[in-house]
Write an enzyme that holds these catalytic residues in place. Structure first.
Site, PDB file in Angstrom:
ATOM      1  N   HIS A   1       0.845  -1.196   0.000  1.00  0.00           N
ATOM      2  CA  HIS A   1       0.000   0.000   0.000  1.00  0.00           C
ATOM      3  C   HIS A   1       0.879   1.245   0.000  1.00  0.00           C
ATOM      4  CE1 HIS A   1       0.719   0.755   4.241  1.00  0.00           C
ATOM      5  NE2 HIS A   1       0.095  -0.341   4.635  1.00  0.00           N
TER       6      HIS A   1
ATOM      7  N   HIS B   1       3.961   1.373   2.281  1.00  0.00           N
ATOM      8  CA  HIS B   1       5.118   0.604   1.813  1.00  0.00           C
ATOM      9  C   HIS B   1       5.816   1.332   0.667  1.00  0.00           C
ATOM     10  CE1 HIS B   1       2.298  -2.841   3.078  1.00  0.00           C
ATOM     11  NE2 HIS B   1       3.082  -2.539   4.102  1.00  0.00           N
TER      12      HIS B   1
ATOM     13  N   CYS C   1       1.721  -9.985  20.018  1.00  0.00           N
ATOM     14  CA  CYS C   1       0.859  -9.450  18.944  1.00  0.00           C
ATOM     15  C   CYS C   1       1.367 -10.031  17.630  1.00  0.00           C
ATOM     16  CB  CYS C   1       0.898  -7.926  18.875  1.00  0.00           C
ATOM     17  SG  CYS C   1       0.046  -7.297  17.396  1.00  0.00           S
TER      18      CYS C   1
ATOM     19  N   CYS D   1       2.374  -7.479  14.834  1.00  0.00           N
ATOM     20  CA  CYS D   1       3.696  -6.871  15.006  1.00  0.00           C
ATOM     21  C   CYS D   1       4.765  -7.946  15.025  1.00  0.00           C
ATOM     22  CB  CYS D   1       3.797  -6.110  16.327  1.00  0.00           C
ATOM     23  SG  CYS D   1       2.667  -4.735  16.514  1.00  0.00           S
TER      24      CYS D   1
ATOM     25  N   CYS E   1      -2.888  -3.790  21.602  1.00  0.00           N
ATOM     26  CA  CYS E   1      -1.691  -3.334  20.900  1.00  0.00           C
ATOM     27  C   CYS E   1      -1.982  -1.959  20.304  1.00  0.00           C
ATOM     28  CB  CYS E   1      -1.326  -4.329  19.795  1.00  0.00           C
ATOM     29  SG  CYS E   1      -0.313  -3.620  18.489  1.00  0.00           S
TER      30      CYS E   1
ATOM     31  N   HIS F   1      -2.376  -2.093  16.404  1.00  0.00           N
ATOM     32  CA  HIS F   1      -3.413  -2.893  15.744  1.00  0.00           C
ATOM     33  C   HIS F   1      -4.734  -2.977  16.498  1.00  0.00           C
ATOM     34  CE1 HIS F   1       0.451  -4.228  14.026  1.00  0.00           C
ATOM     35  NE2 HIS F   1      -0.240  -4.140  12.923  1.00  0.00           N
TER      36      HIS F   1
ATOM     37  N   LYS G   1      -5.944   6.082  10.130  1.00  0.00           N
ATOM     38  CA  LYS G   1      -4.919   5.057  10.019  1.00  0.00           C
ATOM     39  C   LYS G   1      -5.213   4.179   8.793  1.00  0.00           C
ATOM     40  CE  LYS G   1      -3.626   0.987  12.810  1.00  0.00           C
ATOM     41  NZ  LYS G   1      -3.350   0.133  11.739  1.00  0.00           N
TER      42      LYS G   1
ATOM     43  N   LYS H   1      -6.773  -2.406   6.549  1.00  0.00           N
ATOM     44  CA  LYS H   1      -7.649  -3.235   5.724  1.00  0.00           C
ATOM     45  C   LYS H   1      -9.068  -3.224   6.274  1.00  0.00           C
ATOM     46  CE  LYS H   1      -4.838  -6.939   5.101  1.00  0.00           C
ATOM     47  NZ  LYS H   1      -4.485  -8.306   4.784  1.00  0.00           N
TER      48      LYS H   1
HETATM   49  N1  MSP Z   1       8.565  -7.140   7.878  1.00  0.00           N
HETATM   50  C1  MSP Z   1       8.759  -6.024   8.726  1.00  0.00           C
HETATM   51  C2  MSP Z   1      10.111  -5.373   8.468  1.00  0.00           C
HETATM   52  C3  MSP Z   1      11.296  -6.254   8.636  1.00  0.00           C
HETATM   53  S1  MSP Z   1      12.773  -5.439   8.232  1.00  0.00           S
HETATM   54  C4  MSP Z   1      13.981  -6.448   8.769  1.00  0.00           C
HETATM   55  C5  MSP Z   1       7.662  -4.972   8.495  1.00  0.00           C
HETATM   56  N2  MSP Z   1       7.005  -5.067   7.342  1.00  0.00           N
HETATM   57  S2  MSP Z   1       5.743  -4.154   6.925  1.00  0.00           S
HETATM   58  O1  MSP Z   1       5.385  -4.625   5.615  1.00  0.00           O
HETATM   59  O2  MSP Z   1       4.759  -4.236   7.931  1.00  0.00           O
HETATM   60  O3  MSP Z   1       6.186  -2.663   6.880  1.00  0.00           O
HETATM   61  C6  MSP Z   1       7.237  -2.243   6.086  1.00  0.00           C
HETATM   62  C7  MSP Z   1       7.458  -0.758   6.082  1.00  0.00           C
HETATM   63  O4  MSP Z   1       6.288  -0.027   5.686  1.00  0.00           O
HETATM   64  C8  MSP Z   1       7.857  -0.191   7.447  1.00  0.00           C
HETATM   65  O5  MSP Z   1       8.957   0.678   7.290  1.00  0.00           O
HETATM   66  C9  MSP Z   1       6.643   0.578   7.878  1.00  0.00           C
HETATM   67  O6  MSP Z   1       6.983   1.602   8.728  1.00  0.00           O
HETATM   68  C10 MSP Z   1       6.119   1.079   6.552  1.00  0.00           C
HETATM   69  N3  MSP Z   1       4.730   1.476   6.640  1.00  0.00           N
HETATM   70  C11 MSP Z   1       3.643   0.678   6.837  1.00  0.00           C
HETATM   71  N4  MSP Z   1       2.539   1.466   6.958  1.00  0.00           N
HETATM   72  C12 MSP Z   1       2.887   2.765   6.832  1.00  0.00           C
HETATM   73  C13 MSP Z   1       2.181   3.987   6.780  1.00  0.00           C
HETATM   74  N5  MSP Z   1       0.883   4.050   6.966  1.00  0.00           N
HETATM   75  N6  MSP Z   1       2.893   5.132   6.533  1.00  0.00           N
HETATM   76  C14 MSP Z   1       4.242   5.097   6.283  1.00  0.00           C
HETATM   77  N7  MSP Z   1       4.922   3.974   6.337  1.00  0.00           N
HETATM   78  C15 MSP Z   1       4.309   2.800   6.721  1.00  0.00           C
HETATM   79  O7  MSP Z   1       7.445  -4.132   9.340  1.00  0.00           O
END
Ligand code: MSP
Length: 473
Positions: free
Chosen positions: A18, A21, A126, A129, A143, A146, A293, A296
């Site tokens: 999304h 990411h 959690c 997380c 949490c 979440h 926030k 999904k």
């Molecule tokens: N798998 C772990 C990371 C392991 S690294 C050794 C993880 N994955 S994640 O897919 O949940 O998130 C990946 C990245 O996306 C993180 O840097 C997270 O902060 C970022 N974001 C997820 N949602 C976000 C927003 N709503 N806004 C900005 N960044 C966000 O965590």
């Protein structure tokens, strides 16, 4: 020539990418492109985090074996990054057999260093997380990320003696002459982390016995390595698998939610294994959608690919990094994106390029005259090195405004009427300045950078379609 190694986190494959990411990944891509342009040997790594309870559950829900499930989702990540113009050098998957082997090797080094012991553990977990929480860290028993109640776990695990690294970590963060010196940015986050380390570090559980989907602990087949510990090692195993001699990372870009893992646990593990530390860890803020926030359950997940289909990839990339100061939280709003699109891209950059190209065509028969640019790239470079992306963009746009002003002052149409010999010089200066600014624009907007190069890069100007057509057209 220097090397530049930049990373994104590896993404959980329980959902498709999304806008959040995309934010992390585009930031790393901007840096990679900037340093490549400077002539550095760049290694940019991203990838997928494929083990752990969360993935196992998601697979189960679809009635698939975990491996089948991840094999189905991973191409969707690769596809999204391709569409968003993410030019990474290596994509690591944690199900890669070489990664698993390297994880085992590093854990064995940590064990040999006397930093691993076995103990009983109980706590609240959690699964979203993929981490344990203490009661105090929860809000109304939920949490904070979440809004879900963590589940109680009780098992015998291997532990890492994180507590032993308190002083070493503090020295590495505070003493520039320490061989392990590393930076956490922004500054406020660094201070937060230092404060938390000072208040004491608890040993952490680094294995799970009730989970099958993971990398086996090398000396105990009944346990799998805790998914976070395993995932962090992707940054180390990746370059080895890609056969690139780039260790350590120069910048690791992550979101603020996962800073503790990256700023404390990760460096401590590396110290224990006798591996040098990353140089800089940058935690960016979170995007909300119109103030909510991204989730999904709320059904407000924005697909970056959809956004880029409507406005163009570059408009999305531009918006994400000009709207919010990198490091702060921000609001993603399509209305705001449209506003910035018309004011800065359509009427700003796009209009300037079109105007200058049209004048060169009309007054000089399209002939390109090499002029002189007064644009100073030093402030831009300073902002880029500091990861102040919005300031770098602000600087480019203030220079673009300067060019608009130059046109208003010199009035090329009047020079043409008067047959003034200064006309080619004035238009030449404009083209040279646009070309110079385009070098700064390109890391943020690679497609636009290429288009501008095609317009002014040859012997004759090539007047093309507007760079940013009006949205209502
Ligand atoms: N798998 C772990 C990371 C392991 S690294 C050794 C993880 N994955 S994640 O897919 O949940 O998130 C990946 C990245 O996306 C993180 O840097 C997270 O902060 C970022 N974001 C997820 N949602 C976000 C927003 N709503 N806004 C900005 N960044 C966000 O965590």
């Amino acid at each position: 020539m220097s090397k530049f190694y930049v990373t994104t986190p590896i993404y959980y494959v329980n959902s498709v990418p999304h806008i959040g990411h995309a934010y992390t990944t585009i930031a790393a891509d901007i840096l990679a492109r900037y340093y490549r342009q400077k002539g550095d040997i760049v290694y940019f790594q991203t990838g997928t985090d494929e083990h752990g309870a969360k993935i196992a559950q998601a697979a189960d829900k679809q009635g698939l074996a975990p491996q089948e499930f991840v094999d189905k989702i991973v191409p969707q990540f690769e596809k999204t990054w391709e569409i968003l113009n993410i030019d990474y050098d290596f994509f690591i998957r944690t199900t890669d057999k070489n990664h698993k082997k390297i994880v085992g090797e590093i854990l064995s080094l940590i064990k040999a260093n006397g930093d691993i012991y076995k103990d009983r553990y109980e706590g609240l977990y959690c699964v979203h997380c993929e981490r344990f929480y203490t009661e105090g860290e929860l809000e109304n028993g939920l949490c904070i990320y979440h809004q879900e109640k963590p589940t109680f776990h009780q098992e015998t695990n291997y532990f890492f003696k994180l507590s032993r690294y308190r002083d070493k970590l503090l020295r590495a963060l505070e003493d520039k002459s320490d061989p392990n010196y590393y930076e956490i940015l922004p500054r406020a986050r660094r201070n937060e982390i230092i404060g938390k380390i000072k208040s004491g570090l608890q040993d952490i559980s680094i294995s799970r016995e009730t989970l099958a989907w993971g990398v086996k602990v090398p000396w105990d087949e009944k346990q799998v390595v805790y998914v976070w510990v395993e995932a962090l090692l992707n940054y180390f195993s990746g370059p080895k698998i890609a056969r690139k001699d780039v260790w350590p990372p120069d910048v690791q870009i992550i979101g603020k939610d996962i800073l503790w893992f990256h700023a404390v646990i990760w460096p401590a593990m590396l110290m224990s294994a006798g591996v040098s530390l990353p140089k800089k860890i940058f935690a960016h803020g979170f995007f909300t959608i119109d103030g909510q926030k991204i989730s999904k359950t709320l059904g407000n997940v924005i697909d970056p690919v959809e956004v880029s289909k409507k406005y163009g990839i570059d408009a999305l990339r531009y918006f994400l990094f000009s709207e919010v100061s990198f490091g702060d939280d921000g609001i993603f709003s399509l209305k705001r994106l449209e506003e910035r699109y018309s004011s800065d891209l359509s009427n700003g950059l796009g209009n300037l390029v079109q105007r200058v190209a049209a004048m060169v065509e009309k007054y000089l028969d399209g002939e390109i005259f090499r002029g002189y640019s007064e644009v100073d790239s030093a402030p831009f470079e300073r902002h880029m090195e500091e990861l102040e992306f919005h300031k770098a963009i602000e600087y480019i746009w203030s220079e673009l405004k300067g060019l608009d002003q130059y046109i208003e002052e010199e009035k090329p149409w009047r020079l043409a009427k008067e047959n003034n010999p200064r006309l080619p010089e004035v238009l030449g200066n404009l083209m040279a300045s646009i070309q110079e600014l385009n070098k700064m624009i390109a890391p943020f907007m690679p497609e636009t950078g290429q288009k501008i190069d095609e317009i002014f890069g040859g012997n004759k100007v090539k007047l093309k379609e507007p760079l940013f057509p009006r949205i209502d057209e």
